[in-house]
Scaffold this motif. Structure first.
Motif, PDB file in Angstrom:
ATOM      1  N   SER A  17     -48.978 -60.513  55.986  1.00  0.00           N
ATOM      2  CA  SER A  17     -48.431 -61.583  56.347  1.00  0.00           C
ATOM      3  C   SER A  17     -47.110 -62.102  55.545  1.00  0.00           C
ATOM      4  O   SER A  17     -46.262 -62.191  56.228  1.00  0.00           O
ATOM      5  CB  SER A  17     -49.461 -62.974  56.086  1.00  0.00           C
ATOM      6  OG  SER A  17     -50.620 -62.893  56.789  1.00  0.00           O
ATOM      7  N   ALA A  18     -47.299 -61.997  54.375  1.00  0.00           N
ATOM      8  CA  ALA A  18     -46.204 -61.882  53.567  1.00  0.00           C
ATOM      9  C   ALA A  18     -44.945 -60.834  53.906  1.00  0.00           C
ATOM     10  O   ALA A  18     -43.744 -61.425  54.049  1.00  0.00           O
ATOM     11  CB  ALA A  18     -46.500 -61.933  51.912  1.00  0.00           C
ATOM     12  N   THR A  19     -45.395 -59.661  54.312  1.00  0.00           N
ATOM     13  CA  THR A  19     -44.387 -58.710  54.676  1.00  0.00           C
ATOM     14  C   THR A  19     -43.802 -59.013  56.082  1.00  0.00           C
ATOM     15  O   THR A  19     -42.739 -59.120  55.879  1.00  0.00           O
ATOM     16  CB  THR A  19     -45.070 -57.303  54.487  1.00  0.00           C
ATOM     17  OG1 THR A  19     -45.670 -56.969  53.255  1.00  0.00           O
ATOM     18  CG2 THR A  19     -44.155 -56.350  54.890  1.00  0.00           C
ATOM     19  N   ALA A  20     -44.339 -59.523  56.845  1.00  0.00           N
ATOM     20  CA  ALA A  20     -44.156 -59.984  58.205  1.00  0.00           C
ATOM     21  C   ALA A  20     -43.023 -61.064  58.183  1.00  0.00           C
ATOM     22  O   ALA A  20     -42.073 -60.888  58.643  1.00  0.00           O
ATOM     23  CB  ALA A  20     -44.954 -60.229  59.107  1.00  0.00           C
ATOM     24  N   MET A  21     -43.530 -62.013  57.277  1.00  0.00           N
ATOM     25  CA  MET A  21     -42.407 -63.064  57.142  1.00  0.00           C
ATOM     26  C   MET A  21     -41.295 -62.631  56.389  1.00  0.00           C
ATOM     27  O   MET A  21     -40.118 -63.363  56.863  1.00  0.00           O
ATOM     28  CB  MET A  21     -43.190 -64.106  56.332  1.00  0.00           C
ATOM     29  CG  MET A  21     -44.457 -64.954  57.236  1.00  0.00           C
ATOM     30  SD  MET A  21     -44.973 -66.431  56.413  1.00  0.00           S
ATOM     31  CE  MET A  21     -46.460 -66.325  56.779  1.00  0.00           C
ATOM     32  N   ASN A  37     -52.591 -59.550  62.255  1.00  0.00           N
ATOM     33  CA  ASN A  37     -53.666 -59.730  63.344  1.00  0.00           C
ATOM     34  C   ASN A  37     -54.203 -58.501  63.166  1.00  0.00           C
ATOM     35  O   ASN A  37     -55.503 -58.284  63.726  1.00  0.00           O
ATOM     36  CB  ASN A  37     -53.165 -60.396  64.493  1.00  0.00           C
ATOM     37  CG  ASN A  37     -52.922 -61.840  64.453  1.00  0.00           C
ATOM     38  OD1 ASN A  37     -53.491 -62.400  63.668  1.00  0.00           O
ATOM     39  ND2 ASN A  37     -52.204 -62.233  65.435  1.00  0.00           N
ATOM     40  N   ALA A  38     -53.654 -57.349  63.105  1.00  0.00           N
ATOM     41  CA  ALA A  38     -54.485 -56.104  63.320  1.00  0.00           C
ATOM     42  C   ALA A  38     -55.162 -55.828  62.266  1.00  0.00           C
ATOM     43  O   ALA A  38     -56.412 -55.159  62.463  1.00  0.00           O
ATOM     44  CB  ALA A  38     -53.224 -54.940  63.321  1.00  0.00           C
ATOM     45  N   VAL A  39     -55.024 -56.196  61.097  1.00  0.00           N
ATOM     46  CA  VAL A  39     -55.986 -56.347  59.814  1.00  0.00           C
ATOM     47  C   VAL A  39     -57.322 -56.856  60.203  1.00  0.00           C
ATOM     48  O   VAL A  39     -58.464 -56.524  59.981  1.00  0.00           O
ATOM     49  CB  VAL A  39     -55.389 -56.602  58.716  1.00  0.00           C
ATOM     50  CG1 VAL A  39     -56.197 -56.799  57.554  1.00  0.00           C
ATOM     51  CG2 VAL A  39     -53.946 -55.872  58.328  1.00  0.00           C
ATOM     52  N   ALA A  42     -59.174 -55.364  63.241  1.00  0.00           N
ATOM     53  CA  ALA A  42     -59.923 -53.921  62.806  1.00  0.00           C
ATOM     54  C   ALA A  42     -61.156 -54.414  61.957  1.00  0.00           C
ATOM     55  O   ALA A  42     -62.273 -53.891  61.925  1.00  0.00           O
ATOM     56  CB  ALA A  42     -58.998 -53.197  61.795  1.00  0.00           C
ATOM     57  N   SER A  43     -61.101 -55.575  61.107  1.00  0.00           N
ATOM     58  CA  SER A  43     -62.478 -55.832  60.240  1.00  0.00           C
ATOM     59  C   SER A  43     -63.533 -56.511  61.203  1.00  0.00           C
ATOM     60  O   SER A  43     -64.486 -56.284  61.052  1.00  0.00           O
ATOM     61  CB  SER A  43     -61.828 -56.781  59.082  1.00  0.00           C
ATOM     62  OG  SER A  43     -62.858 -57.087  58.045  1.00  0.00           O
ATOM     63  N   LEU A  44     -62.865 -57.242  62.223  1.00  0.00           N
ATOM     64  CA  LEU A  44     -63.904 -58.178  62.816  1.00  0.00           C
ATOM     65  C   LEU A  44     -64.696 -57.078  63.856  1.00  0.00           C
ATOM     66  O   LEU A  44     -65.900 -57.061  64.102  1.00  0.00           O
ATOM     67  CB  LEU A  44     -63.319 -59.014  63.837  1.00  0.00           C
ATOM     68  CG  LEU A  44     -62.798 -60.259  63.257  1.00  0.00           C
ATOM     69  CD1 LEU A  44     -61.851 -61.048  64.178  1.00  0.00           C
ATOM     70  CD2 LEU A  44     -63.754 -61.082  62.423  1.00  0.00           C
ATOM     71  N   MET A  45     -63.965 -55.875  64.154  1.00  0.00           N
ATOM     72  CA  MET A  45     -64.547 -55.085  65.004  1.00  0.00           C
ATOM     73  C   MET A  45     -65.833 -54.049  64.184  1.00  0.00           C
ATOM     74  O   MET A  45     -66.584 -53.430  65.033  1.00  0.00           O
ATOM     75  CB  MET A  45     -63.508 -54.253  65.882  1.00  0.00           C
ATOM     76  CG  MET A  45     -62.715 -54.900  66.662  1.00  0.00           C
ATOM     77  SD  MET A  45     -61.161 -53.628  67.531  1.00  0.00           S
ATOM     78  CE  MET A  45     -62.282 -52.621  68.417  1.00  0.00           C
ATOM     79  N   THR A  46     -65.529 -54.176  63.176  1.00  0.00           N
ATOM     80  CA  THR A  46     -66.756 -53.358  62.234  1.00  0.00           C
ATOM     81  C   THR A  46     -67.923 -53.964  61.670  1.00  0.00           C
ATOM     82  O   THR A  46     -68.641 -53.450  61.015  1.00  0.00           O
ATOM     83  CB  THR A  46     -65.931 -52.629  61.255  1.00  0.00           C
ATOM     84  OG1 THR A  46     -65.184 -53.538  60.229  1.00  0.00           O
ATOM     85  CG2 THR A  46     -64.819 -51.607  61.787  1.00  0.00           C
ATOM     86  N   VAL A  47     -67.892 -55.377  61.958  1.00  0.00           N
ATOM     87  CA  VAL A  47     -68.956 -55.939  61.408  1.00  0.00           C
ATOM     88  C   VAL A  47     -69.718 -56.926  62.444  1.00  0.00           C
ATOM     89  O   VAL A  47     -69.106 -57.336  63.482  1.00  0.00           O
ATOM     90  CB  VAL A  47     -68.453 -57.220  60.240  1.00  0.00           C
ATOM     91  CG1 VAL A  47     -68.029 -56.556  59.128  1.00  0.00           C
ATOM     92  CG2 VAL A  47     -67.608 -58.375  60.681  1.00  0.00           C
TER      93      VAL A  47
END
Length: 68
Positions: A17-21, A37-39, A42-47
């Motif tokens: 987020s900080a990098t994108a901003m 959002n990709a981070v 990716a995390s939501l898809m594995t739990v």
């Protein structure tokens, strides 16, 4: 779900987020490239679904912290 995974996801979201901003925001406008959002995705898809609320809350807080 281990708290180390939650912390790692939150930290990765904060950094993304900080990098994108920093790299894509122009004169107070919205960042047009949001890799964070990709981070989260990716995390939501594995739990399991029952853990999603924790990850979303941590990433929301990380995004708010990155925004200032």
């Amino acid at each position: 779900m281990p708290w180390t995974r939650v912390a790692a996801t939150g930290l990765a979201y904060l950094i993304a987020s900080a990098t994108a901003m920093a790299l894509t925001r122009f004169e107070g406008g919205a960042a047009f490239l949001w890799v964070a959002n990709a981070v989260l995705l990716a995390s939501l898809m594995t739990v399991p679904c029952r853990h999603w609320s924790v990850l979303v809350a941590v990433c929301w807080l990380a995004g708010a912290a990155a925004a200032g």
